[in-house]
Design an enzyme around this catalytic site. Structure first.
Site, PDB file in Angstrom:
ATOM      1  CB  SER A  72       9.843  59.114  66.975  1.00  0.00           C
ATOM      2  OG  SER A  72       8.902  58.878  68.042  1.00  0.00           O
TER       3      SER A  72
ATOM      4  CG  ASP B 125      11.130  63.782  73.351  1.00  0.00           C
ATOM      5  OD1 ASP B 125       9.830  63.619  73.591  1.00  0.00           O
ATOM      6  OD2 ASP B 125      11.648  63.517  72.501  1.00  0.00           O
TER       7      ASP B 125
ATOM      8  CG  HIS C  65       8.840  63.249  70.277  1.00  0.00           C
ATOM      9  ND1 HIS C  65       9.581  62.331  71.090  1.00  0.00           N
ATOM     10  CD2 HIS C  65       8.230  62.691  69.340  1.00  0.00           C
ATOM     11  CE1 HIS C  65       9.543  61.124  70.147  1.00  0.00           C
ATOM     12  NE2 HIS C  65       8.538  61.409  69.269  1.00  0.00           N
TER      13      HIS C  65
END
Length: 321
Positions: free
Chosen positions: A142, A267, A295
């Site tokens: 991320s 996601d 995610h």
């Protein structure tokens, strides 16, 4: 988006785990991984520090993997410990570093961390080189994935860095902020703002001339937060300036080392701009967009066994070695 835009990926979700929200939430709640980290403190030139959790390799000539977590994460998140364990079991030395303020101890300066703060990752890389590591591989999740991609595009990147991988990378920060401002993502946005409030409160106590908590509970989006705190504390004009200057999509044409980006199509954090390979992207980029994965998920039901993402990252690293 057409099928031609997508890269093949071998990931297949576990039965009943195809939903992007489930993929994102289940591992953070249910996965249990624990590794015997050894903590060290890295003092920085600006007077601040980083906390790095280390898993020493058994062999002297082992390569080093540097793991970077996501927004309000830390080295003890299951995705970090799972990746650390998988590389360590394969003979790698591991640095799982914590962003400023994220390792259980708040940092000293008014600033903390952001999506483009690659000077801290570069400091961890230099530490590895000073310790004698000749082959260094980067893995980011991320926000840490965004930092990883930005670092791999640096023209003066240290030659010891052989490449890296980013999972669930917000390549377009502005679009992702807009995505997370949607009502369907309220659960995530509330959690981020709740966690960040603790740090803002600390900054307001120690630096009242720079930071105020007044009106914090009325904020609802990253645009609110980044305009109020991230931009002024880190030298950006406003949230839009920050997002534009720190989005890793802009550097995909300048990658210096082999770079794998894996973004699941379901996601809930990512926007359309995070899935399309730019026409001028470097030949160093391998871009995978599995239909499922959520995610930082990529799970099947055997949660405490190595995940597909962990196997994929190590396979890519070993291929480079």
């Amino acid at each position: 988006m057409t099928h031609d835009d997508l890269e093949y990926s071998s990931y297949v979700a576990g039965l009943g785990l195809s939903n992007g929200h489930l993929q994102s939430i289940v591992p953070s709640v249910m996965r249990r991984v624990s590794v015997p980290y050894q903590r060290q403190r890295l003092e920085l030139d600006d007077g601040d520090f980083l906390l790095i959790d280390e898993l020493p390799a058994k062999q002297d000539e082992a390569p080093l993997v540097i793991l970077s977590h996501g927004l309000e994460g830390n080295s003890h998140r299951a995705y970090m410990q799972g990746m650390a364990r998988h590389f360590h079991d394969a003979g790698w030395h591991v640095y799982a570093w914590n962003f400023r303020s994220c390792g259980g101890e708040l940092n000293r300066l008014p600033r903390f961390y952001h999506s483009g703060a690659i000077e801290d990752l570069r400091a961890v890389i230099r530490l590895g080189i000073e310790r004698g590591f000749q082959r260094i591989f980067l893995v980011g999740f991320s926000m840490g994935g965004n930092q990883t991609v930005l670092t791999l595009a640096e023209p003066d990147l240290e030659p010891e860095v052989i490449g890296g991988v980013g999972f669930s990378v917000p390549l377009d920060l502005a679009a992702c902020a807009e995505q997370l401002a949607k009502p369907a993502q309220t659960i995530y946005m509330r959690r981020f703002l709740k966690d960040l409030r603790v740090k803002v409160a600390d900054k307001a106590e120690h630096f009242p001339q720079l930071v105020s908590l007044d009106g914090y509970d009325q904020m609802r989006t990253f645009e609110d937060f980044d305009n109020r705190y991230t931009a002024p504390l880190h030298g950006f004009h406003d949230a839009q300036d920050y997002w534009q200057r720190c989005s890793s999509r802009a550097v995909l044409s300048r990658l210096q080392r082999p770079t794998l980006v894996v973004n699941a199509l379901n996601d809930p954090f990512l926007a359309d701009g995070c899935y399309i390979r730019p026409s001028d992207a470097s030949a160093q980029l391998l871009f995978e967009t599995p239909p499922r994965g959520g995610h930082c998920g990529f799970i099947r039901w055997r949660l405490n066994q190595p995940l597909w993402s962990e196997k994929r990252a190590r396979a890519f690293a070993q291929a480079l070695i």
